[in-house]
Motif scaffolding. Sequence first.
Motif, short mmCIF file in Angstrom:
data_model
loop_
_atom_site.label_atom_id
_atom_site.label_comp_id
_atom_site.label_asym_id
_atom_site.label_seq_id
_atom_site.Cartn_x
_atom_site.Cartn_y
_atom_site.Cartn_z
N VAL A 60 86.00 4.21 59.40
CA VAL A 60 85.47 4.50 61.20
C VAL A 60 84.56 3.94 61.93
O VAL A 60 83.55 3.15 61.82
N ASP A 61 85.36 2.77 62.84
CA ASP A 61 84.31 1.68 63.63
C ASP A 61 84.12 2.51 65.47
O ASP A 61 85.29 2.81 65.75
N GLU A 62 82.74 2.90 65.68
CA GLU A 62 83.47 2.65 67.12
C GLU A 62 82.92 1.36 67.60
O GLU A 62 82.07 1.18 67.92
N VAL A 63 83.67 0.97 68.63
CA VAL A 63 83.14 -0.13 69.19
C VAL A 63 82.95 -0.10 70.91
O VAL A 63 83.80 0.59 71.79
N ILE A 64 82.29 -0.83 71.44
CA ILE A 64 82.36 -0.68 73.24
C ILE A 64 82.69 -2.60 73.39
O ILE A 64 82.32 -2.99 72.93
N PRO A 113 78.21 8.49 67.87
CA PRO A 113 77.75 8.78 68.99
C PRO A 113 77.99 8.95 70.19
O PRO A 113 79.66 9.04 70.30
N GLY A 114 76.68 9.68 71.45
CA GLY A 114 77.91 9.92 72.33
C GLY A 114 78.76 11.38 71.88
O GLY A 114 79.31 11.72 72.71
N GLY A 115 78.64 12.53 71.07
CA GLY A 115 79.35 13.98 70.76
C GLY A 115 80.48 13.23 70.64
O GLY A 115 81.10 14.90 70.35
N TRP A 116 81.15 12.58 70.14
CA TRP A 116 82.06 12.58 69.55
C TRP A 116 82.24 12.83 67.66
O TRP A 116 81.66 12.39 67.18
N ILE A 117 83.90 13.32 67.36
CA ILE A 117 83.44 14.05 66.37
C ILE A 117 85.43 13.99 65.68
O ILE A 117 86.34 13.40 66.98
N GLY A 139 82.37 16.10 71.78
CA GLY A 139 81.61 18.28 71.14
C GLY A 139 82.64 18.76 70.56
O GLY A 139 83.44 18.79 69.58
N ALA A 140 82.84 20.47 70.98
CA ALA A 140 83.36 21.11 70.35
C ALA A 140 85.21 21.43 70.87
O ALA A 140 86.13 22.02 70.13
#
Length: 166
Positions: A60-64, A113-117, A139-140
Amino acid sequence: MHRLTIPSLTALLVVLFAMAAQAQSTPAAQAQAPNGHGPAAPHARAAKSLKRHRVILLRVDEVIAADTGEGIDQRLLPMGLRLESLFRYTTYRLVSHQVGRAECGRTAKFTLPGGWIVHVEPNAVRDNMIAMELMLFQGARPMMVTDITMRNHGMLIIGGPHYQQG
């Protein structure tokens, strides 16, 4: 007077999936022949002594993504052409990279990052395809729940909301 503008930033979630078979030993019980005496045929013993589990390898990669003209982060070069063909940004930067594993029926969880799950639960493997449920939370709060079937070594790219001040 020249007005300063903040380039649009968008968070992208890139999820890669690959199947693997992991052999795990079962308890050391000696297989017996049908009459109860002596060892069974070697292939039957091997089949009983090893139980195969389908394990899905996850990345899982988070990309901006942004329009700042900085190009593609070196760590994203293997997927750079795909990103450029799908989105019209001039900059792609890797924010987070995580690797995990999940057996069919078990959930792998990734906190970004940023509260993502992200939760990924592989359900079945058939031929060269992986069926799974993907859940994305802020978040939730659940933001997306979907069932997908992908080819082994497939890539799923999810475009997200504008990021920070973009």
